[in-house]
Design an enzyme around this catalytic site. Sequence first.
Site, PDB file in Angstrom:
ATOM      1  N   LYS A 298       0.836  -1.201   0.000  1.00 43.27           N
ATOM      2  CA  LYS A 298       0.000   0.000   0.000  1.00 43.27           C
ATOM      3  C   LYS A 298       0.871   1.251   0.000  1.00 43.27           C
ATOM      4  O   LYS A 298       2.003   1.205   0.487  1.00 43.27           O
ATOM      5  CB  LYS A 298      -0.856   0.032   1.275  1.00 43.27           C
ATOM      6  CG  LYS A 298      -2.021  -0.920   1.304  1.00 43.27           C
ATOM      7  CD  LYS A 298      -2.793  -0.760   2.620  1.00 43.27           C
ATOM      8  CE  LYS A 298      -3.927  -1.772   2.711  1.00 43.27           C
ATOM      9  NZ  LYS A 298      -4.958  -1.602   1.675  1.00 43.27           N
ATOM     10  N   ARG A 372     -10.354 -11.318   1.903  1.00 46.52           N
ATOM     11  CA  ARG A 372     -11.247 -12.340   1.332  1.00 46.52           C
ATOM     12  C   ARG A 372     -10.608 -13.723   1.393  1.00 46.52           C
ATOM     13  O   ARG A 372     -11.325 -14.727   1.418  1.00 46.52           O
ATOM     14  CB  ARG A 372     -11.637 -11.934  -0.097  1.00 46.52           C
ATOM     15  CG  ARG A 372     -10.472 -11.827  -1.034  1.00 46.52           C
ATOM     16  CD  ARG A 372     -10.826 -11.068  -2.314  1.00 46.52           C
ATOM     17  NE  ARG A 372     -10.954  -9.615  -2.066  1.00 46.52           N
ATOM     18  CZ  ARG A 372     -11.273  -8.728  -3.000  1.00 46.52           C
ATOM     19  NH1 ARG A 372     -11.524  -9.124  -4.238  1.00 46.52           N
ATOM     20  NH2 ARG A 372     -11.355  -7.448  -2.704  1.00 46.52           N
TER      21      ARG A 372
END
Length: 526
Positions: A298, A372
């Site tokens: 990120k 996920r």
Amino acid sequence: MSQISEITTSSSSAADAGGDVLVLAARLANGGPVLLTESARVGAEPELDALTALLPTLGFKGALDTVVRVPTAALGGHRQSKLAPQVLVVGTGEADDTAALRRAAGRAARELAGTDHAVFALPADNPDDLAAVAEGALEGAYTWSGRVPESTSPLARITVLTPLSPAPRTLLHRNRVDATAPILARARVLAQAVAMARDLVNDPPAKLTPAAFADRARRAAEDADRARKDGRLKVEVYDDERLATEGFGGIVGVGQGSVHPPRLVRLEWSPRTRGGRAAHVALVGKGITFDSGGISLKPPASMPAMKSDMAGAAVVLTATLAAARLGLPVRVTAWLALAENLPGGKAQRPGDVVATFDGTTVEITNTDAEGRLVMADALAAAVAQSPDAVMDVATLTGAQIVALGERVGAVMGSESMRADVLAAAEGAGEDFWPMPLPAHLRANLDSPFADLRNAPVGNRAGGMLVAGLFLREFVGDTPWAHLDIAGPAYNDKAPWGLTPQGGTGFGVSTLLAFLEQRAAAEAAAD
Ligand code: BES
Ligand code: MN
Ligand code: ZN
């Protein structure tokens, strides 16, 4: 651990209640403040009339989330009275419904950090409003006890004035029941759960590793279990070795870049039922103790908030503890998928393929779509035990924040579950909004190398919904709700209402209300 404030109710009028600060609410009507003080007025009419006259000259209009503090002496309170020496008025804006009261009580309690005893004379003449005032005040009073240097200590004692509280005289009658007692008991349990969820989120990620989180969960569960006679709360922790041998490829893959290995925690609250079968709800929480993005790193500005990427697991844990503490007649299995997502020599790469608990193969296209992956394993393990319904809670996508902003959560999944969650949220005073899972977006997850890929490449359209579609692959036919709380789980802006800076505890109240709903539905079916 942050302690919640003490709270009691009283049927006295404001004039007799004492305390250090009297809290009143005003709504905004026709551009000016209208005090909401019906039952508090008795005996304090002169002061409250003076207050009504004074407020506009102080520029106080009753707007949402505004407060003003006035010394009682400035209201001409010369006579002998037990009116508190200060009055704090909190605005509710144009609404004066239950949600507005909860928020106003929270706003006032937050303002009163450093105060010993506040008397809340907000409208609380029915059980729902009393619950809202009690919950709002307790949640708004929270301050994070882990801060160094320390923050101002929270409001220590709260008295809520309500005609539902029995008069002191009648308490002398042995068998007189106090209708406010169960309302306060529930508010305390809820506020304690919210405080613990906030504490977990606020802890620095070096301190709250997956193993540390699992230990906290174990200790809290053992504590809650000890207090119970109407059921059992069991806890089981899967370590990294067990996760690898039992095929939790999603959790293992995400966790392998960190020296702090992953964990999966399973809690089970089983109420003692008299003959009947309790409904069984599975809860699954995303517990990424820090999300750097992994190899798909990120940008720096996105990282400080990523200590909050375990908020879903915190909500699931604390709501389950609350269900046990209240002895709810509903069976709950709770799964906390805990891992730290870091880049490193052993980290998972884009291009790797992992197999999840149910045997699904997943091509990793983006290591930052890690939530996920851990959720896939935990959801598959949860539904393998055939619950009646499964609900997952996760700070899953930045797209959730783009879609709904920072204060509204998203709910996706089976239609009836989605409706049940929205109904629970409504009563709980939390904002959730329904979102679809459009079939055409599923093609984004096709992979030439595996059953699925974990993220589309170079296409951000409907990112929250694509993540929901990914999770749907792992729940089979079990009725399912997916709560994406990326926005509301963490508040890095100014505090508002009962919401502090940092961890918010968003979702705890809705989950508890949902579990209560299921418990009540089962009781009605018996
Ligand atoms: N934890 C983040 C989602 C998030 C972002 C939560 C901002 C709270 C605030 C999640 O793991 C993530 O990085 N999601 C990616 C998915 C993408 C790579 C498909 C995202 O949303 O950018
Ligand atoms: Mn991520
Ligand atoms: Zn994440």
